[in-house]
Enzyme design. Structure first.
Site, PDB file in Angstrom:
ATOM      1  N   THR A  19      38.412 -94.169  65.721  1.00 44.10           N
ATOM      2  CA  THR A  19      38.379 -95.501  65.115  1.00 44.10           C
ATOM      3  C   THR A  19      36.940 -95.960  64.890  1.00 44.10           C
ATOM      4  O   THR A  19      36.635 -96.632  63.919  1.00 44.10           O
ATOM      5  CB  THR A  19      39.097 -96.525  66.031  1.00 44.10           C
ATOM      6  OG1 THR A  19      40.375 -95.994  66.403  1.00 44.10           O
ATOM      7  CG2 THR A  19      39.292 -97.854  65.328  1.00 44.10           C
ATOM      8  N   ARG A  23      33.696 -90.329  70.324  1.00 45.60           N
ATOM      9  CA  ARG A  23      33.585 -90.749  71.725  1.00 45.60           C
ATOM     10  C   ARG A  23      34.135 -89.661  72.615  1.00 45.60           C
ATOM     11  O   ARG A  23      35.247 -89.183  72.420  1.00 45.60           O
ATOM     12  CB  ARG A  23      34.337 -92.066  71.960  1.00 45.60           C
ATOM     13  CG  ARG A  23      33.655 -93.206  71.222  1.00 45.60           C
ATOM     14  CD  ARG A  23      34.206 -94.549  71.570  1.00 45.60           C
ATOM     15  NE  ARG A  23      33.598 -95.534  70.674  1.00 45.60           N
ATOM     16  CZ  ARG A  23      34.000 -96.788  70.532  1.00 45.60           C
ATOM     17  NH1 ARG A  23      35.026 -97.226  71.240  1.00 45.60           N
ATOM     18  NH2 ARG A  23      33.385 -97.603  69.696  1.00 45.60           N
ATOM     19  N   SER A 114      31.162 -98.457  73.347  1.00 49.76           N
ATOM     20  CA  SER A 114      31.677 -99.824  73.331  1.00 49.76           C
ATOM     21  C   SER A 114      32.199-100.308  74.676  1.00 49.76           C
ATOM     22  O   SER A 114      31.469-100.356  75.643  1.00 49.76           O
ATOM     23  CB  SER A 114      32.755 -99.930  72.252  1.00 49.76           C
ATOM     24  OG  SER A 114      33.110-101.254  72.071  1.00 49.76           O
ATOM     25  N   HIS A 115      33.483-100.620  74.740  1.00 50.06           N
ATOM     26  CA  HIS A 115      34.071-101.213  75.944  1.00 50.06           C
ATOM     27  C   HIS A 115      34.438-100.171  76.994  1.00 50.06           C
ATOM     28  O   HIS A 115      34.925-100.519  78.063  1.00 50.06           O
ATOM     29  CB  HIS A 115      35.323-101.989  75.539  1.00 50.06           C
ATOM     30  CG  HIS A 115      36.295-101.129  74.800  1.00 50.06           C
ATOM     31  ND1 HIS A 115      36.038-100.672  73.533  1.00 50.06           N
ATOM     32  CD2 HIS A 115      37.485-100.608  75.152  1.00 50.06           C
ATOM     33  CE1 HIS A 115      37.046 -99.905  73.135  1.00 50.06           C
ATOM     34  NE2 HIS A 115      37.933 -99.857  74.099  1.00 50.06           N
ATOM     35  N   LYS A 127      27.844 -92.891  66.456  1.00 51.74           N
ATOM     36  CA  LYS A 127      28.469 -93.364  65.227  1.00 51.74           C
ATOM     37  C   LYS A 127      27.413 -93.472  64.135  1.00 51.74           C
ATOM     38  O   LYS A 127      26.260 -93.797  64.417  1.00 51.74           O
ATOM     39  CB  LYS A 127      29.087 -94.728  65.556  1.00 51.74           C
ATOM     40  CG  LYS A 127      29.405 -95.618  64.424  1.00 51.74           C
ATOM     41  CD  LYS A 127      30.287 -96.720  64.917  1.00 51.74           C
ATOM     42  CE  LYS A 127      29.522 -98.027  64.991  1.00 51.74           C
ATOM     43  NZ  LYS A 127      30.405 -99.183  64.942  1.00 51.74           N
ATOM     44  N   ASP A 278      31.250-107.209  74.954  1.00 48.52           N
ATOM     45  CA  ASP A 278      31.532-105.870  75.484  1.00 48.52           C
ATOM     46  C   ASP A 278      30.273-105.006  75.569  1.00 48.52           C
ATOM     47  O   ASP A 278      29.157-105.499  75.358  1.00 48.52           O
ATOM     48  CB  ASP A 278      32.618-105.186  74.637  1.00 48.52           C
ATOM     49  CG  ASP A 278      32.108-104.828  73.248  1.00 48.52           C
ATOM     50  OD1 ASP A 278      31.168-105.502  72.781  1.00 48.52           O
ATOM     51  OD2 ASP A 278      32.632-103.873  72.641  1.00 48.52           O
ATOM     52  N   ASP A 280      28.697-102.875  73.709  1.00 56.84           N
ATOM     53  CA  ASP A 280      27.738-102.820  72.601  1.00 56.84           C
ATOM     54  C   ASP A 280      27.596-104.150  71.863  1.00 56.84           C
ATOM     55  O   ASP A 280      26.971-104.213  70.801  1.00 56.84           O
ATOM     56  CB  ASP A 280      28.115-101.696  71.631  1.00 56.84           C
ATOM     57  CG  ASP A 280      29.482-101.891  71.004  1.00 56.84           C
ATOM     58  OD1 ASP A 280      30.367-102.488  71.648  1.00 56.84           O
ATOM     59  OD2 ASP A 280      29.687-101.445  69.859  1.00 56.84           O
ATOM     60  N   ASP A 282      29.717-106.173  70.258  1.00 55.88           N
ATOM     61  CA  ASP A 282      30.417-106.554  69.024  1.00 55.88           C
ATOM     62  C   ASP A 282      31.733-107.295  69.281  1.00 55.88           C
ATOM     63  O   ASP A 282      32.321-107.843  68.354  1.00 55.88           O
ATOM     64  CB  ASP A 282      30.622-105.348  68.090  1.00 55.88           C
ATOM     65  CG  ASP A 282      31.389-104.204  68.724  1.00 55.88           C
ATOM     66  OD1 ASP A 282      31.763-104.318  69.918  1.00 55.88           O
ATOM     67  OD2 ASP A 282      31.600-103.189  68.032  1.00 55.88           O
ATOM     68  N   ARG A 283      32.178-107.321  70.523  1.00 52.24           N
ATOM     69  CA  ARG A 283      33.424-108.056  70.805  1.00 52.24           C
ATOM     70  C   ARG A 283      33.133-109.401  71.449  1.00 52.24           C
ATOM     71  O   ARG A 283      32.057-109.626  71.991  1.00 52.24           O
ATOM     72  CB  ARG A 283      34.303-107.264  71.761  1.00 52.24           C
ATOM     73  CG  ARG A 283      34.754-105.943  71.211  1.00 52.24           C
ATOM     74  CD  ARG A 283      35.807-105.322  72.115  1.00 52.24           C
ATOM     75  NE  ARG A 283      36.248-104.059  71.546  1.00 52.24           N
ATOM     76  CZ  ARG A 283      37.379-103.464  71.848  1.00 52.24           C
ATOM     77  NH1 ARG A 283      38.191-104.004  72.745  1.00 52.24           N
ATOM     78  NH2 ARG A 283      37.715-102.317  71.288  1.00 52.24           N
ATOM     79  N   THR A 345      43.245-100.718  61.381  1.00 53.06           N
ATOM     80  CA  THR A 345      42.389-100.991  62.542  1.00 53.06           C
ATOM     81  C   THR A 345      41.030-100.314  62.383  1.00 53.06           C
ATOM     82  O   THR A 345      40.955 -99.163  61.963  1.00 53.06           O
ATOM     83  CB  THR A 345      43.092-100.456  63.802  1.00 53.06           C
ATOM     84  OG1 THR A 345      44.275-101.214  64.002  1.00 53.06           O
ATOM     85  CG2 THR A 345      42.206-100.572  65.033  1.00 53.06           C
ATOM     86  N   GLU A 365      42.502-108.205  66.383  1.00 53.55           N
ATOM     87  CA  GLU A 365      43.130-108.744  67.598  1.00 53.55           C
ATOM     88  C   GLU A 365      42.424-108.274  68.865  1.00 53.55           C
ATOM     89  O   GLU A 365      42.595-108.855  69.922  1.00 53.55           O
ATOM     90  CB  GLU A 365      44.607-108.355  67.655  1.00 53.55           C
ATOM     91  CG  GLU A 365      44.933-106.891  67.440  1.00 53.55           C
ATOM     92  CD  GLU A 365      44.408-105.962  68.501  1.00 53.55           C
ATOM     93  OE1 GLU A 365      44.495-106.337  69.684  1.00 53.55           O
ATOM     94  OE2 GLU A 365      43.930-104.866  68.158  1.00 53.55           O
ATOM     95  N   LYS A 377      31.515-106.178  63.587  1.00 54.19           N
ATOM     96  CA  LYS A 377      31.939-107.355  64.304  1.00 54.19           C
ATOM     97  C   LYS A 377      30.798-107.795  65.215  1.00 54.19           C
ATOM     98  O   LYS A 377      29.913-107.004  65.527  1.00 54.19           O
ATOM     99  CB  LYS A 377      33.234-107.114  65.058  1.00 54.19           C
ATOM    100  CG  LYS A 377      33.256-105.926  66.007  1.00 54.19           C
ATOM    101  CD  LYS A 377      34.696-105.706  66.465  1.00 54.19           C
ATOM    102  CE  LYS A 377      34.823-104.676  67.570  1.00 54.19           C
ATOM    103  NZ  LYS A 377      34.856-103.291  67.105  1.00 54.19           N
ATOM    104  N   ARG A 497      49.481 -98.565  72.018  1.00 55.13           N
ATOM    105  CA  ARG A 497      49.312-100.007  71.894  1.00 55.13           C
ATOM    106  C   ARG A 497      50.557-100.586  71.207  1.00 55.13           C
ATOM    107  O   ARG A 497      50.977-100.083  70.163  1.00 55.13           O
ATOM    108  CB  ARG A 497      48.085-100.357  71.065  1.00 55.13           C
ATOM    109  CG  ARG A 497      46.778 -99.761  71.592  1.00 55.13           C
ATOM    110  CD  ARG A 497      45.580-100.563  71.091  1.00 55.13           C
ATOM    111  NE  ARG A 497      44.327 -99.875  71.251  1.00 55.13           N
ATOM    112  CZ  ARG A 497      43.640 -99.758  72.400  1.00 55.13           C
ATOM    113  NH1 ARG A 497      44.129-100.270  73.518  1.00 55.13           N
ATOM    114  NH2 ARG A 497      42.477 -99.130  72.439  1.00 55.13           N
TER     115      ARG A 497
END
Ligand code: VG1
Ligand code: CO
Length: 544
Positions: A19, A23, A114-115, A127, A278, A280, A282-283, A345, A365, A377, A497
């Site tokens: 996504t 990773r 990321s998270h 990335k 988070d 990095d 972005d959240r 997504t 979301e 983001k 999910r």
């Protein structure tokens, strides 16, 4: 004069970007040639970058520094003319996006998982972002994957490690290397978008803001912007020293990993506004005193109130949301009379819509919200837009949320994650669901009637590209919806999910507890997908 070496390498079969980039566990990236082969596959999939600028930065997690040095030496060997690298190897994802755009770079390499947790046996990620500052579109990530399967050599220059602590410019391997302040350009951009005077005045008048940086990348950004520029109480900016292992926690701003913040915000002595970001940056997680704002609602509320911030005072062109994100934002777009787009997504799908000027605000979301100011983001951006709205309206978060529901109706929404399930079982569950999609309409599941069921396909209205297999959607009579998809960011096993929502227009029914309100849909999800049966789990690992 440094040398450029051509090093033979065997291709790795597992370098398919998910996504958001590739990773894997750190030991996977530490295999001889693994990181180099992937970076070379990126460069081999690009054209005409000779002499141009590449941005390099990461979220500071374990192995960040080593890979920064590798990426710099490989950029030199491959013919880039200049690299811009964040001091200490640090750039938050939105800050990197801004740097690429501001300095008209050819692209950027962002190192982040990321998270996901960090450390010697935890996660790492790489990335590639393109010249608009956004994640490479699928066309490029597919080319990178194809190249990674046949690559047999990489190019690397032979020079000493670059001192990442010292700001300034130096030359090595025929390339200019500039170590830049990771925060300055980003903070300046935020000042152009938001009314810092109004936010400062709000805080001066006693409005209490707390922010949890989760020992991740946003610490220095939050300190500079929230404390130095806006006057927030430094004691309420928590965990603001970035650590390679995030202090042993998951830098994931959700109700499980940011539970302390949540509990404090629900207490009698809560500050007025709580937020977190988070790994990095972005959240965003937004919690008002006594009320958690779900990310899907937050997107709708930010879009409805964006005109209160100077950067959006002329209104927004449109809104885009990822498919599993709730329909709350759609009702705002309808009322504003602006375009609304539903994408798969992952932030890479918003880039074309933003570049074409079709949308201004985007959201997912999964606690991701952002706008046309960059192409990622942006966690702190969301925090600042909320603060700007609060400063302009001088109401509490709770009042703004309840007023929004009264105006637009409330969408009850939740995501249930089943983490670390067996990949075969996860695939079986999705295959079985796919196989019965055609026969579902008309059937009753847990007392609800299915009206439509499909697997989401996205047709990009800008470049005409088609992305299939983006998640199973089941729609029920009355507008309720369940979505099933498998995560594309995990590094071990599979994560299922399940996203559930229904719309409630009636204000007298807006006070229910979310999970209780969704009980019927939760039962329907289990029945239709046989979750308990196939996975052997009796419940989700994370509820958001
Ligand atoms: C998750 C989220 C998705 C987000 C992606 C990257 O992907 O669901 O909305 O864009 O992470 O975010 P998945 O495939 O695991 O559901 V981040 O902050 O990890 O860069
Ligand atoms: Co992130």
């Amino acid at each position: 004069m440094s040398q450029t070496e051509t090093v033979s390498v065997k291709a790795f079969a597992d370098q398919k970007p998910g996504t958001s980039g590739l990773r894997k566990k750190v030991p996977v990236f530490q295999q001889p040639g693994y990181t180099e082969a992937f970076i070379q596959s990126i460069f081999d999939s690009l054209e005409n970058y000779e002499g141009k600028t590449l941005v390099i930065g990461g979220d500071g997690r374990y192995y960040n520094r080593e890979v920064i040095q590798i990426a710099i030496r490989m950029a030199a060997a491959n013919g880039f003319g200049r690299v811009l690298v964040g001091q200490g190897g640090i750039l938050s994802t939105p800050a990197a996006s801004n740097i690429i755009r501001k300095y008209k770079a050819f692209g950027g390499i962002i190192l982040s998982a990321s998270h996901n947790p960090g450390g010697p046996n935890e996660d790492f990620g790489i990335k590639y972002n393109v010249s608009n500052g956004g994640p490479a579109p699928e066309k490029i990530t597919e080319a990178i994957f194809a190249r990674s399967k046949e690559i047999d050599r990489y190019l690397i220059a032979d020079f000493d490690d670059v001192d990442l602590e010292e700001l300034g410019t130096r030359e090595a391997g025929g390339m200019t290397i500039e170590v830049i302040d990771p925060v300055a350009d980003y903070a300046e951009l935020m000042e152009t978008l938001f009314d810092f005077d109004a936010i400062r005045a709000l805080i001066r008048d006693g409005f209490k803001v707390t922010f949890d940086a989760m020992h991740a990348v946003t610490g220095p950004y939050a300190r500079e912007i929230l404390v130095n520029r806006l006057g927030a109480d430094p004691k309420l900016v928590l965990n603001d020293t970035p650590l390679e292992d995030f202090g042993g926690h998951h830098p994931d701003p959700n109700l499980v990993h940011a539970k302390d913040l949540h509990d404090r915000m629900m207490s009698d002595t809560a500050p007025d506004f709580g937020a977190a970001s988070d790994g990095d940056g972005d959240r965003n997680l937004i919690i008002g005193k006594g009320i958690f704002v779900t990310p899907s609602d937050s997107l709708a509320m930010l879009a409805a109130n964006a005109h209160l911030a100077p950067g959006y005072k002329d209104g927004i062109a449109g809104i885009a949301r990822s498919m599993p994100t709730s329909g709350a934002a759609d009702r705002v777009a309808e009322k504003l009379g602006v375009e609304m787009h539903e994408t798969p997504t992952g932030w890479k799908f918003f880039g074309n819509l933003l570049d074409a000027g079709k949308v201004t605000i985007c959201g997912e979301e999964s606690a991701g919200t952002g706008s046309s100011h960059v192409r990622e983001k942006d966690g702190l951006w969301a925090v600042l837009l909320w603060l700007n709205i609060l400063a302009a309206r001088r109401e509490s978060v709770k009042e703004i949320v309840e007023d929004h529901w009264a105006t637009y109706g409330r969408t009850y929404y939740s995501r249930h994650d089943y983490e670390g399930i067996d990949t075969d079982k996860a695939n079986r569950l999705m295959d079985e669901l796919n196989a019965k999609l055609a026969t579902l309409p008309g059937q009753t599941v847990a007392d609800m009637t299915v009206v439509k069921a499909d697997n989401f396909t996205y047709h990009d209205p800008v470049d005409g590209s088609v992305s299939k297999n983006q998640g199973i959607r089941i729609f029920f009579e009355g507008g309720a919806r369940i979505v099933f998809r498998l995560s594309g960011t995990g590094t071990s096993g599979a994560t299922l999910r399940v996203y559930m929502e229904f719309f409630e227009p009636e204000p007298s029914r807006h006070g229910a507890e979310t999970q209780a309100a969704l009980a019927g849909l939760i039962a329907a999800a289990d029945e239709v997908a046989r979750i308990t049966n196939i996975t052997g789990r009796d419940g989700p690992t994370v509820i958001t």
